[in-house]
Design an enzyme around this catalytic site. Sequence first.
Site, PDB file in Angstrom:
ATOM      1  N   CYS A 225      -2.593  -3.319 -12.307  1.00 58.84           N
ATOM      2  CA  CYS A 225      -3.401  -4.446 -12.745  1.00 58.84           C
ATOM      3  C   CYS A 225      -4.814  -4.327 -12.215  1.00 58.84           C
ATOM      4  O   CYS A 225      -5.161  -3.391 -11.496  1.00 58.84           O
ATOM      5  CB  CYS A 225      -2.784  -5.752 -12.228  1.00 58.84           C
ATOM      6  SG  CYS A 225      -1.031  -5.949 -12.645  1.00 58.84           S
TER       7      CYS A 225
ATOM      8  N   ARG B  32      -3.298  -7.681 -16.476  1.00 60.86           N
ATOM      9  CA  ARG B  32      -1.963  -7.167 -16.194  1.00 60.86           C
ATOM     10  C   ARG B  32      -1.549  -6.016 -17.094  1.00 60.86           C
ATOM     11  O   ARG B  32      -1.692  -6.083 -18.315  1.00 60.86           O
ATOM     12  CB  ARG B  32      -0.932  -8.295 -16.336  1.00 60.86           C
ATOM     13  CG  ARG B  32       0.472  -7.861 -15.896  1.00 60.86           C
ATOM     14  CD  ARG B  32       1.499  -8.938 -16.115  1.00 60.86           C
ATOM     15  NE  ARG B  32       2.786  -8.528 -15.566  1.00 60.86           N
ATOM     16  CZ  ARG B  32       3.954  -9.052 -15.910  1.00 60.86           C
ATOM     17  NH1 ARG B  32       3.999 -10.034 -16.791  1.00 60.86           N
ATOM     18  NH2 ARG B  32       5.076  -8.612 -15.367  1.00 60.86           N
TER      19      ARG B  32
ATOM     20  N   GLY C   3      -0.527  -3.329  -8.013  1.00 62.50           N
ATOM     21  CA  GLY C   3       0.281  -2.333  -7.318  1.00 62.50           C
ATOM     22  C   GLY C   3       1.739  -2.394  -7.701  1.00 62.50           C
ATOM     23  O   GLY C   3       2.122  -2.954  -8.730  1.00 62.50           O
ATOM     24  N   GLU C   4       2.534  -1.801  -6.822  1.00 62.08           N
ATOM     25  CA  GLU C   4       3.975  -1.715  -7.049  1.00 62.08           C
ATOM     26  C   GLU C   4       4.681  -1.614  -5.710  1.00 62.08           C
ATOM     27  O   GLU C   4       4.278  -0.836  -4.843  1.00 62.08           O
ATOM     28  CB  GLU C   4       4.284  -0.457  -7.880  1.00 62.08           C
ATOM     29  CG  GLU C   4       5.503  -0.568  -8.751  1.00 62.08           C
ATOM     30  CD  GLU C   4       5.246  -1.481  -9.942  1.00 62.08           C
ATOM     31  OE1 GLU C   4       5.997  -2.476 -10.062  1.00 62.08           O
ATOM     32  OE2 GLU C   4       4.337  -1.212 -10.733  1.00 62.08           O
TER      33      GLU C   4
ATOM     34  N   ASP D 160       8.207  -7.977  -8.509  1.00 58.24           N
ATOM     35  CA  ASP D 160       7.821  -7.706  -7.132  1.00 58.24           C
ATOM     36  C   ASP D 160       6.675  -8.615  -6.689  1.00 58.24           C
ATOM     37  O   ASP D 160       6.485  -8.841  -5.489  1.00 58.24           O
ATOM     38  CB  ASP D 160       7.453  -6.233  -6.931  1.00 58.24           C
ATOM     39  CG  ASP D 160       6.352  -5.758  -7.863  1.00 58.24           C
ATOM     40  OD1 ASP D 160       6.070  -6.424  -8.867  1.00 58.24           O
ATOM     41  OD2 ASP D 160       5.771  -4.670  -7.580  1.00 58.24           O
TER      42      ASP D 160
ATOM     43  N   SER E 231       2.843  11.861 -10.144  1.00 55.21           N
ATOM     44  CA  SER E 231       1.860  12.934  -9.972  1.00 55.21           C
ATOM     45  C   SER E 231       1.911  13.467  -8.542  1.00 55.21           C
ATOM     46  O   SER E 231       2.255  12.734  -7.608  1.00 55.21           O
ATOM     47  CB  SER E 231       0.452  12.411 -10.298  1.00 55.21           C
ATOM     48  OG  SER E 231      -0.489  13.454 -10.270  1.00 55.21           O
ATOM     49  N   GLY E 232       1.546  14.737  -8.374  1.00 58.16           N
ATOM     50  CA  GLY E 232       1.769  15.448  -7.115  1.00 58.16           C
ATOM     51  C   GLY E 232       0.650  15.422  -6.101  1.00 58.16           C
ATOM     52  O   GLY E 232       0.659  16.218  -5.158  1.00 58.16           O
TER      53      GLY E 232
END
Length: 610
Positions: free
Chosen positions: A2, A50, A78-79, A102, A373-374
């Site tokens: 977001c 959002r 975020g998450e 969350d 992603s790494g």
Amino acid sequence: MCGIAGWLDWKKDLRAQVEQIETMTNVLAHRGPDASNIWTDQHLLLGHTRLAVIDPSGGSQPMTRTHENRTGTIVYNGELYNTDEVRKALTQLGRTFTTHSDTEVLLHAYLAWGEACLERLNGIFAFAVWDGERLFIARDRLGVKPLFYKRTSSGMIFGSEIKAILAHADVEASLTETGLTEVMSLSPSRTPGFGVFDGLEELRPAHYLSFDRNGFNVQRYWQVKSEVHQANAEETAGAIHDLLKDTVERQLVSDVPVASFLSGGLDSSALTAFAANTRTAEAPLHTFSIDYEDNDLHFKSNAFQPDDDQSYIEKMTDAFGTVHHRKIITIDQLKDHLKDAVVARDLPGMADVDSSLLWFSKEIKKQATVALSGECADEIFGGYPWFYKKELLSRPLFPWMSSLELRKGLLNEKWKKKLPLEEYAKARYDKTIAETPHLDGETGEDRQRREMFYLNMIWFMTTLLDRKDRMSMAASLEVRVPFADHRLVEYVWNIPWEMKRYQDREKGLLRKALEGVLPNDVLYRKKSPYPKTHHPKYTEMVAALCEQMLEDRDAPVHEFLDRTVLTELVRTRAKKVDTPFFGQLMTGPQLLAYIWQMNEWMKLHNVKIK
């Protein structure tokens, strides 16, 4: 993911200023195309855009909840990856939930535990909570999600990106000499906490701020701790395997499609393997790679990019049954996205290293909303040359910055005298070295290498995370970075160098941890960074852009850059620039593109130099 924005003023009634917060919020629409809302109070305005990933129907923001006599309102970007554990702990305290988002868990966590809630969170986040008396803002430990702010005489303005603050009517896009010195000496990296524009600051990773009528306070809540590592190589590799596997599985939680970047390198292949192993043949993992038009004709092997990616990608997709999407960007598309990348970043960036990622993110977004992603593996496991080349390890300056003489040479005589580039860069370096959490009794090369790991975590890693966030979110794509899990970072921090370089191999311990997980050809492939174009057409295109800039007498960079030097640089297509301008990939064509981007950035924001 977001976008969040806010304006706090202790002396003004802001309820009549709704248009202002709407403007600030609207410029973040790319971060959250699914919904946009504002919230008003007498002294605070909040905005939120959002991108719905978890509980699309129930996670609307700004969100307000009350427990007993305490009410809080949150905006959050975020998450959380341990939502269930935190929710369970709160339920035991008598908290009840009306959604499975969350966001609601995070808000109740703050209302229950205050700033101590941050110690319980596993995730990537930047959020603000208002309880009627205090504004509390926090950022995740490694800085995956951004947050900038500007203090005012009676409050503050904040946002996920600089553009949200610049959208405020009272904020001018100006640079002091310090800001210009920052751009010329360190960009595209950025001093932790420094917002470049006059008066703008960044809330640093692992920090929170609180602001009430008694004052403004910023505190660090997390730091790596230096301790003696006790486990042997076998035990350590097993712990890394288990931590990484758990991290990937946690980060697959989503109510929308999740994909994975796949370059065929060690890091993205590890994430792909763990993610693919959770899928079925009926619902396979989708993977994505990027390549450049005619790169097979123009690719040139070097120490940093020893080989092409494609054969390794094919080995991975065959081994794990992924549905792979190979995206090939044309040189025209690469050039055309250079300006869009500046708009996304709000600052001069990484030239085509940015523009290619922006285009690539748009392509992934057509089929997925979330991707793994790494990033961060090289910074925590020591994958770069400066971790093991003694001349770089012992050099008392940022090892990815070998271009200070080149940068100084770009300035005209007036600004060479005004901008102390070398002194500024050295001062920023010294300050970070002094902040390093050393291990008692550690000396010599071991002490230097710990400082190098800290430099990379605080500077180089955050530069790449900034790039990933701005380019992906400009495409409304949420990118998750499992190697930035704080538990993994804490554990790897104290592993001795000899063990990290197991069997004298770059990232040898990570390779050992992935034995039996990856095909051997991929497991033991020499590191190869993010791909770039080798096409001569690109050099000609960015040179043409720079020629147009030189012809424009009103181009902002003419104020401080030397026109004669620029003209010669463009005429020769920067072929004499053999030292990377930044990092390992930004050589001649990227330098030309960077200068053009800097000019476009100043035009875009009408930047004034004080």
